[in-house]
Design a protein around this motif. Structure first.
Motif, short mmCIF file in Angstrom:
data_model
loop_
_atom_site.label_atom_id
_atom_site.label_comp_id
_atom_site.label_asym_id
_atom_site.label_seq_id
_atom_site.Cartn_x
_atom_site.Cartn_y
_atom_site.Cartn_z
N GLN A 64 34.53 -0.91 -4.20
CA GLN A 64 34.04 -2.06 -4.97
C GLN A 64 33.63 -3.19 -4.03
O GLN A 64 32.59 -3.83 -4.22
N PRO A 123 37.61 5.97 -15.98
CA PRO A 123 37.31 4.54 -15.91
C PRO A 123 36.98 4.04 -14.50
O PRO A 123 36.08 3.19 -14.35
N ASN A 124 37.67 4.54 -13.48
CA ASN A 124 37.37 4.09 -12.12
C ASN A 124 35.95 4.49 -11.72
O ASN A 124 35.20 3.69 -11.15
N ARG A 183 33.45 5.15 -13.71
CA ARG A 183 32.52 4.35 -14.52
C ARG A 183 32.33 2.96 -13.94
O ARG A 183 31.20 2.48 -13.79
N ASP A 184 33.43 2.30 -13.59
CA ASP A 184 33.33 0.93 -13.08
C ASP A 184 32.59 0.88 -11.74
O ASP A 184 31.81 -0.05 -11.49
N LEU A 185 32.84 1.86 -10.89
CA LEU A 185 32.16 1.89 -9.60
C LEU A 185 30.66 2.11 -9.77
O LEU A 185 29.84 1.44 -9.14
N GLU A 194 28.88 1.48 -12.43
CA GLU A 194 28.31 0.29 -13.07
C GLU A 194 28.07 -0.81 -12.05
O GLU A 194 27.02 -1.46 -12.05
N ALA A 195 29.03 -1.00 -11.16
CA ALA A 195 28.87 -2.02 -10.12
C ALA A 195 27.74 -1.66 -9.17
O ALA A 195 26.95 -2.53 -8.76
N THR A 198 26.44 0.88 -20.10
CA THR A 198 27.60 1.71 -19.83
C THR A 198 28.05 2.41 -21.10
O THR A 198 28.22 1.78 -22.15
#
Length: 450
Positions: free
Chosen positions: A17, A198-199, A201-203, A205-206, A217
């Motif tokens: 991140q 979730p991890n 997905r968040d990465l 998305e970032a 998303t």
């Protein structure tokens, strides 16, 4: 084997991140074609360094010399990447461990039986698995059927002992390219993003949020995969509808183009789609059949998709039938007639010949004995195609003398570069499948629609 712990997973997410946020993450792009190169352009412009991978040494050599081989990424753009030291191309898959992020942009064709052919995805994942390291994010961009990321990719990537979602991260974000459309570059098109967890997905998305106009998303890789297939099925079915109406309206003497232009004045509830000599490109002729295959696997049928495929694949044959009728009106058969096909690219103002119906038209005309040539300013020499065996040809210049020497000019792709006034003025017969001659048709008797 992986020795990761929940804490190491948290650390890996935080580290990646941070690298994404400060743009020190290296982006690896596998497949340097019509999807991969625009992605590199978006990420380098956003400040990231990119490492490009391709199995074709000629592509790597060209890019390393600052030369492009696709129209909408020019030489100057690649030279900018190189001079800024933001890009390197390689054939060495042993270097897949170097990037922090790996974006897979490889072909997903169909087999001869119209089943999904994932050999390029599988081969790429096998290469990644051999070098996979903790903390990497792997994203599939290639269009495919829902469950591919989870059921095909992940087991291969985990074969070395690392665990997806803990040691490394996996997401699906389908490519969205519109070649030839100057209003949308890769950076201007929102990206659908679905993560394995979730991890992941968040990465993802970032990552995309740092380089493109926005992200959408969704809850899973499967939803993202299905969204891409839906986008292409929507277009395939609607194009099939207007192609079917074109055949009907031709029979009863109605101009389908005029009908569409009238209907699209309705400010709600209608979106214009246009007929043509068939479907082309790497998505619409192929991707709907991925879902048809998945449906059969689950004992279901997709009748709209199958019917649309039948209609669209029948259009080249319909065009050739009409060409034969129009030549017959002047006492000529296709056999021995000089016919020049305009446009080998699948779409207006692009240089992409993938799945272009022009190749099918060529084959059918040659089978009927036509004395065939072609002209396309974006395709100077006829490329070798996987499913078509055609003779060596080069694009012809459309001089008045050449046009007069032809029995028929068949417009298959309506490139802006074609001088339609000159074409219609000098060619004895023009068969137009794209309504390209509308602006110069007044008073002309040598134009026919097909």
């Amino acid at each position: 084997m992986s020795t990761s712990t929940p804490q190491s997973s948290v650390d890996a997410v935080a580290q990646l991140q941070e690298r994404i946020a400060n743009k020190t993450a290296t982006i690896g792009v596998i497949g340097l074609g019509y999807v991969g190169l625009p992605l590199i352009d978006a990420f380098t412009k956003a400040g990231f360094a990119c490492l490009g991978f391709d199995v074709d040494p000629a592509k790597v050599e060209a890019l390393s010399a600052g030369k492009s081989y696709i129209k909408h990424i020019d030489d100057a753009t690649i030279s900018e990447w190189l001079s800024a030291e933001k890009f390197e191309a390689t054939v060495e898959m042993s270097r897949l461990a170097e990037p922090d992020v790996l974006l897979i942009c490889v072909p997903t064709p169909l087999t001869d039986a119209r089943d999904p052919d994932l050999k390029y995805v599988v081969g790429t994942c096998e290469a990644i698995a051999r070098t996979l390291r903790s903390g990497q994010l792997v994203v599939l961009e290639s269009t495919t059927y829902p469950t591919t990321t989870r059921d095909v990719m992940v087991p291969i990537l985990e074969s070395g002992g690392y665990k997806a979602g803990e040691d490394f991260f996996v997401a699906y974000s389908p490519e969205r390219e519109d070649p030839g459309n100057p209003n949308f570059s890769a950076a201007q098109i929102p990206k659908v993003v679905g993560g394995l967890d979730p991890n992941s997905r968040d990465l993802a998305e970032a990552l995309y949020g740092s380089a493109v106009a926005g992200t959408v998303t969704v809850s899973s890789c499967e939803v993202a995969e299905a969204a891409k297939v839906l986008e292409n099925i929507y277009r395939a079915v609607n194009i099939a509808l207007v192609n079917e109406l074109k055949v009907l309206f031709d029979t009863i003497g109605i101009d389908v183009w005029e009908v569409i232009n009238a209907a699209k004045t309705k400010p709600f509830g209608f979106q214009a789609f246009y007929p043509g000599p068939g479907l082309g490109g790497h998505c619409i002729p192929i991707d709907p059949f991925y879902l048809s295959w998945l449906a059969r696997k689950h004992g279901q049928t997709t009748r709209f998709i199958e019917l649309a495929g039948e209609v669209n694949t029948s259009m080249p044959r319909y065009v050739i039938t009409r060409v034969a009728e129009f030549l017959n009106e002047v006492g000529k058969p296709i056999k021995g007639s000089k016919i020049c096909l305009l446009g080998m690219a699948y779409k207006k103002d692009v240089d992409d010949p993938r799945e272009s119906p022009s190749f099918v038209l060529m084959e059918q005309l040659l089978d009927r004995g036509a004395d065939l040539t072609y002209s396309d300013p974006h395709v100077p020499a006829l490329p070798k195609m996987r499913h078509h065996d055609l003779p060596v040809m080069e694009s012809q210049e459309l001089t008045p003398e050449f046009l007069k020497s032809q029995d028929c000019i068949l417009i298959a792709t309506d490139h802006t570069a074609f001088d339609y006034e000159t074409i219609v003025q000098h060619a004895p017969l023009v068969v137009d499948t794209r309504n390209a001659t509308l602006a110069v048709a007044t008073g002309r008797t040598n134009i026919r629609k097909a």
